[in-house]
Enzyme design. Structure first.
Site, mmCIF file in Angstrom:
data_model
loop_
_atom_site.group_PDB
_atom_site.id
_atom_site.type_symbol
_atom_site.label_atom_id
_atom_site.label_comp_id
_atom_site.label_asym_id
_atom_site.label_seq_id
_atom_site.Cartn_x
_atom_site.Cartn_y
_atom_site.Cartn_z
ATOM 1 C CB SER A 20 73.067 13.396 28.056
ATOM 2 O OG SER A 20 72.290 12.219 27.874
ATOM 3 C CD GLU A 80 68.861 3.715 32.731
ATOM 4 O OE1 GLU A 80 69.768 3.716 31.867
ATOM 5 O OE2 GLU A 80 68.810 4.535 33.652
HETATM 6 N N1 LIG Z 1 78.348 16.400 33.439
HETATM 7 C C1 LIG Z 1 77.059 16.800 33.403
HETATM 8 N N2 LIG Z 1 76.522 17.225 32.225
HETATM 9 C C2 LIG Z 1 75.242 17.633 32.156
HETATM 10 N N3 LIG Z 1 74.386 17.627 33.209
HETATM 11 C C3 LIG Z 1 74.860 17.183 34.402
HETATM 12 C C4 LIG Z 1 76.208 16.765 34.558
HETATM 13 N N4 LIG Z 1 76.368 16.364 35.844
HETATM 14 C C5 LIG Z 1 75.177 16.525 36.468
HETATM 15 N N5 LIG Z 1 74.265 17.030 35.601
HETATM 16 C C6 LIG Z 1 72.847 17.244 35.913
HETATM 17 O O1 LIG Z 1 72.181 16.089 35.418
HETATM 18 C C7 LIG Z 1 70.968 16.462 34.777
HETATM 19 C C8 LIG Z 1 70.555 15.384 33.792
HETATM 20 O O2 LIG Z 1 70.408 14.188 34.519
HETATM 21 P P1 LIG Z 1 69.501 13.000 34.067
HETATM 22 O O3 LIG Z 1 68.159 13.498 33.577
HETATM 23 O O4 LIG Z 1 69.496 12.043 35.223
HETATM 24 O O5 LIG Z 1 70.320 12.418 32.827
HETATM 25 P P2 LIG Z 1 70.436 10.934 32.236
HETATM 26 O O6 LIG Z 1 69.105 10.288 32.414
HETATM 27 O O7 LIG Z 1 70.808 11.151 30.786
HETATM 28 O O8 LIG Z 1 71.532 10.237 32.993
HETATM 29 C C9 LIG Z 1 71.291 17.801 34.150
HETATM 30 O O9 LIG Z 1 70.109 18.548 33.912
HETATM 31 C C10 LIG Z 1 72.194 18.442 35.216
HETATM 32 O O10 LIG Z 1 71.416 19.087 36.196
HETATM 33 C C1 LIG Z 2 78.257 3.411 30.333
HETATM 34 C C2 LIG Z 2 77.415 2.271 30.834
HETATM 35 C C3 LIG Z 2 76.453 2.483 31.815
HETATM 36 N N1 LIG Z 2 75.716 1.445 32.251
HETATM 37 C C4 LIG Z 2 74.665 1.655 33.274
HETATM 38 C C5 LIG Z 2 75.040 2.503 34.460
HETATM 39 C C6 LIG Z 2 73.722 3.165 34.855
HETATM 40 O O1 LIG Z 2 73.047 2.321 35.787
HETATM 41 C C7 LIG Z 2 72.914 3.205 33.562
HETATM 42 C C8 LIG Z 2 72.809 4.563 32.916
HETATM 43 O O2 LIG Z 2 72.168 5.484 33.748
HETATM 44 P P1 LIG Z 2 71.664 6.945 33.251
HETATM 45 O O3 LIG Z 2 72.304 7.919 34.184
HETATM 46 O O4 LIG Z 2 70.169 6.896 33.414
HETATM 47 O O5 LIG Z 2 72.068 7.157 31.827
HETATM 48 O O6 LIG Z 2 73.578 2.317 32.647
HETATM 49 C C9 LIG Z 2 75.870 0.187 31.714
HETATM 50 O O7 LIG Z 2 75.168 -0.761 32.130
HETATM 51 N N2 LIG Z 2 76.808 -0.039 30.754
HETATM 52 C C10 LIG Z 2 77.598 0.966 30.293
HETATM 53 O O8 LIG Z 2 78.462 0.736 29.396
#
Ligand SMILES: Nc1ncnc2c1ncn2[C@@H]1O[C@H](COP(=O)(O)OP(=O)(O)O)[C@@H](O)[C@H]1O
Ligand SMILES: Cc1cn([C@H]2C[C@H](O)[C@@H](COP(=O)(O)O)O2)c(=O)[nH]c1=O
Length: 201
Positions: free
Chosen positions: A28, A93
């Site tokens: 997200s 995280e």
């Molecule tokens: N299902 C998805 N919804 C939104 N963005 C996605 C999706 N899959 C890949 N992306 C990419 O992931 C980016 C966000 O990743 P990130 O900053 O690593 O999010 P988070 O830290 O919340 O996991 C978005 O800007 C987009 O480019």
């Molecule tokens: C849903 C869920 C996720 N996690 C872990 C898996 C990943 O390592 C991080 C989230 O990473 P992000 O892309 O930076 O959001 O969290 C978990 O430990 N427990 C859960 O329920």
């Protein structure tokens, strides 16, 4: 005014106490938010540090799927942040930290440290992480709820993260802030409320 637009505004260094929280499912843009807020600080004299739990094994720093990165310090407990005079502390995280670590955040706020926190709010069963609950009980100055695109229906309204093992929803009950590894054991899909599969009640 110490609050910030958690999506696009860098962390301001004006005096004051504040806690900003960025929550949402995987993909997200939480990391993207943290990077846009914290990255400018490396060019200032502001004493700051970004922490991640040692439980986070996917990468060595904050990295966004969109690119960008922040150097992080991996710790088992946030207590380390109390050992130096930091003006800004960021926690990535946060769901991987223990509830006790939220007491450390409270102490940092009490001493005037600016704190920015990001993490998943809802776990693989759709339940609020205990650490996130404790964080919200501190009464953050801002809470930014980010959304992803649902990996099933493609609506831009994903609030949840579906964890899959061998392609099936993984719904087992785990203890506290037990972290799920992002090392290929599981796959992760952002899902909207309608597409998210919950445990049977
Ligand atoms: N299902 C998805 N919804 C939104 N963005 C996605 C999706 N899959 C890949 N992306 C990419 O992931 C980016 C966000 O990743 P990130 O900053 O690593 O999010 P988070 O830290 O919340 O996991 C978005 O800007 C987009 O480019
Ligand atoms: C849903 C869920 C996720 N996690 C872990 C898996 C990943 O390592 C991080 C989230 O990473 P992000 O892309 O930076 O959001 O969290 C978990 O430990 N427990 C859960 O329920």
């Amino acid at each position: 005014m110490t609050t910030i637009d958690a999506v696009s505004q860098p962390v301001r260094t004006v005096p004051g106490v504040s806690l900003d929280v960025v929550l949402g499912p995987m993909k997200s843009g939480k990391s993207l938010s943290l990077i846009s807020m914290l990255s400018p600080l490396q060019f200032t004299r502001v004493r700051h540090r970004v922490y991640q739990s040692e439980r986070h094994v996917r990468d060595t720093g904050v990295t966004s799927r969109s690119g960008g990165a922040l150097v992080t310090t991996k710790v088992t407990s946030l207590r380390e942040a109390l050992a130096e005079p930091l003006e800004v502390v960021a926690v990535d995280e946060v769901h991987m930290f223990d509830v006790d670590d939220v007491a450390v955040i409270e102490q940092l706020l009490a001493r005037g440290t600016r704190v920015v926190v990001a993490g998943i709010d809802l776990d693989h069963r759709g339940e609020l992480f205990a650490t996130v609950r404790a964080l919200l009980e501190l009464g953050p100055d801002t809470v930014s709820y980010r959304r992803a695109v649902c990996d099933r229906c493609r609506d831009f309204s994903a609030t949840h993260t579906q964890v899959l093992r061998s392609g099936e929803p993984f719904l087992e009950h785990l203890g506290g802030s037990e972290a799920l590894p992002d090392d290929g054991t599981f796959s992760y899909e952002a899902r909207c409320r309608s597409c998210f599969v919950r445990p049977a009640r």
